[in-house]
Design a protein around this motif. Structure first.
Motif, PDB file in Angstrom:
ATOM      1  N   PHE A 122       0.921  -0.928   0.072  1.00  0.00           N
ATOM      2  CA  PHE A 122       0.363   0.151   0.038  1.00  0.00           C
ATOM      3  C   PHE A 122       0.905   1.289   0.419  1.00  0.00           C
ATOM      4  O   PHE A 122       1.946   1.135   0.711  1.00  0.00           O
ATOM      5  N   THR A 123       0.576   2.311  -1.109  1.00  0.00           N
ATOM      6  CA  THR A 123       1.070   3.418  -1.083  1.00  0.00           C
ATOM      7  C   THR A 123       0.900   4.513  -0.512  1.00  0.00           C
ATOM      8  O   THR A 123      -0.464   5.271  -0.896  1.00  0.00           O
ATOM      9  N   THR A 124       0.844   5.486   0.481  1.00  0.00           N
ATOM     10  CA  THR A 124       0.668   6.587   1.397  1.00  0.00           C
ATOM     11  C   THR A 124      -0.047   7.522   0.063  1.00  0.00           C
ATOM     12  O   THR A 124       1.661   7.898  -0.403  1.00  0.00           O
ATOM     13  N   GLU A 146     -12.588   1.489  10.896  1.00  0.00           N
ATOM     14  CA  GLU A 146     -14.161   0.797  11.730  1.00  0.00           C
ATOM     15  C   GLU A 146     -14.113  -0.632  10.122  1.00  0.00           C
ATOM     16  O   GLU A 146     -14.593  -1.846  10.781  1.00  0.00           O
ATOM     17  N   VAL A 147     -14.370   0.180   9.124  1.00  0.00           N
ATOM     18  CA  VAL A 147     -15.341  -0.767   8.100  1.00  0.00           C
ATOM     19  C   VAL A 147     -14.228  -1.842   7.932  1.00  0.00           C
ATOM     20  O   VAL A 147     -14.367  -2.892   7.904  1.00  0.00           O
ATOM     21  N   LEU A 148     -12.095  -1.274   7.667  1.00  0.00           N
ATOM     22  CA  LEU A 148     -12.037  -2.297   7.011  1.00  0.00           C
ATOM     23  C   LEU A 148     -10.976  -3.095   8.711  1.00  0.00           C
ATOM     24  O   LEU A 148     -10.927  -4.526   8.164  1.00  0.00           O
ATOM     25  N   GLY A 149     -11.651  -2.422   9.405  1.00  0.00           N
ATOM     26  CA  GLY A 149     -11.145  -3.637  10.742  1.00  0.00           C
ATOM     27  C   GLY A 149     -11.951  -5.362  10.274  1.00  0.00           C
ATOM     28  O   GLY A 149     -11.449  -5.731  11.047  1.00  0.00           O
ATOM     29  N   PHE A 167      -1.738  -5.157   5.271  1.00  0.00           N
ATOM     30  CA  PHE A 167      -2.914  -4.876   5.801  1.00  0.00           C
ATOM     31  C   PHE A 167      -3.241  -4.182   7.212  1.00  0.00           C
ATOM     32  O   PHE A 167      -3.877  -3.163   7.214  1.00  0.00           O
ATOM     33  N   ALA A 168      -3.111  -5.288   8.365  1.00  0.00           N
ATOM     34  CA  ALA A 168      -3.139  -4.682   9.219  1.00  0.00           C
ATOM     35  C   ALA A 168      -1.791  -3.710   9.590  1.00  0.00           C
ATOM     36  O   ALA A 168      -2.368  -2.695  10.686  1.00  0.00           O
TER      37      ALA A 168
END
Length: 192
Positions: A122-124, A146-149, A167-168
């Motif tokens: 993932f690129t910021t 919250e949704v991605l968690g 992802f974490a």
């Protein structure tokens, strides 16, 4: 800069490099919008490590983000590049820019990376602000987090476990950005 597979000088350089030293390792970051016969022939002669930039695996969303790109063609090219890397014994990765426009599709991108045999990165995105999760208000960052968690990525093999860790890390970034946005709001800082 720009898409390397569209720069004739790069393609010519890779062609020459694979003739002079067929064992040379070459890394390419591509958006996979183009992949012609000449480039495929050059790739087959060399040891290319490939990373593909893709910000969604939803056709409509992808084509909204990547103007003038055709999702079906990109997906076909990614499949070819993934098979190439497997056969050549080189690395294959997928880079994704999490943004307000695509964050809902990040779990699907991770699953696509797993199916493709790709390491995920993932690129910021910091600018422009309208494309930066970090620039969102704290309440919106918390909602995204919250949704991605709720997504629980598989970790059945080493690649899946590594992509789960990526992802974490993104979730941890969202936590940090949310706290920073809360502090900025408490201090009365208003982003430009």
């Amino acid at each position: 800069g720009g898409e390397p597979l569209l720069i004739p000088q790069y393609v010519t350089l890779w062609e020459r490099m694979t003739v002079v030293n067929p064992d040379v390792s070459i890394s390419i970051q591509t958006n996979a919008t183009v992949l012609d016969h000449r480039t495929k022939a050059i790739l087959r002669r060399g040891r290319f490590h490939i990373s593909v930039s893709i910000d969604s695996v939803d056709k409509s969303l992808y084509e909204t983000i990547r103007k003038n790109a055709r999702f079906e063609r990109v997906k076909e090219n990614i499949e070819w590049l993934a098979a190439y890397a497997r056969d050549a014994g080189t690395s294959f990765g997928i880079s994704c820019c999490p943004m307000p426009q695509n964050w809902q599709d990040l779990p699907a991108v991770l699953e696509f990376a797993n199916r493709s045999g790709a390491s995920l990165f993932f690129t910021t995105v910091e600018a422009p602000a309208e494309c930066s999760l970090q620039a969102l208000p704290a309440s919106e960052i918390r909602r995204v987090r919250e949704v991605l968690g709720r997504f629980d990525p598989k970790a059945g093999d080493a690649l899946e476990a590594a992509n789960r860790q990526v992802f974490a890390h993104l979730l941890s970034q969202l936590d940090a950005w949310g706290l920073a946005a809360e502090r900025a709001a408490q201090e009365g800082f208003v982003a430009p």
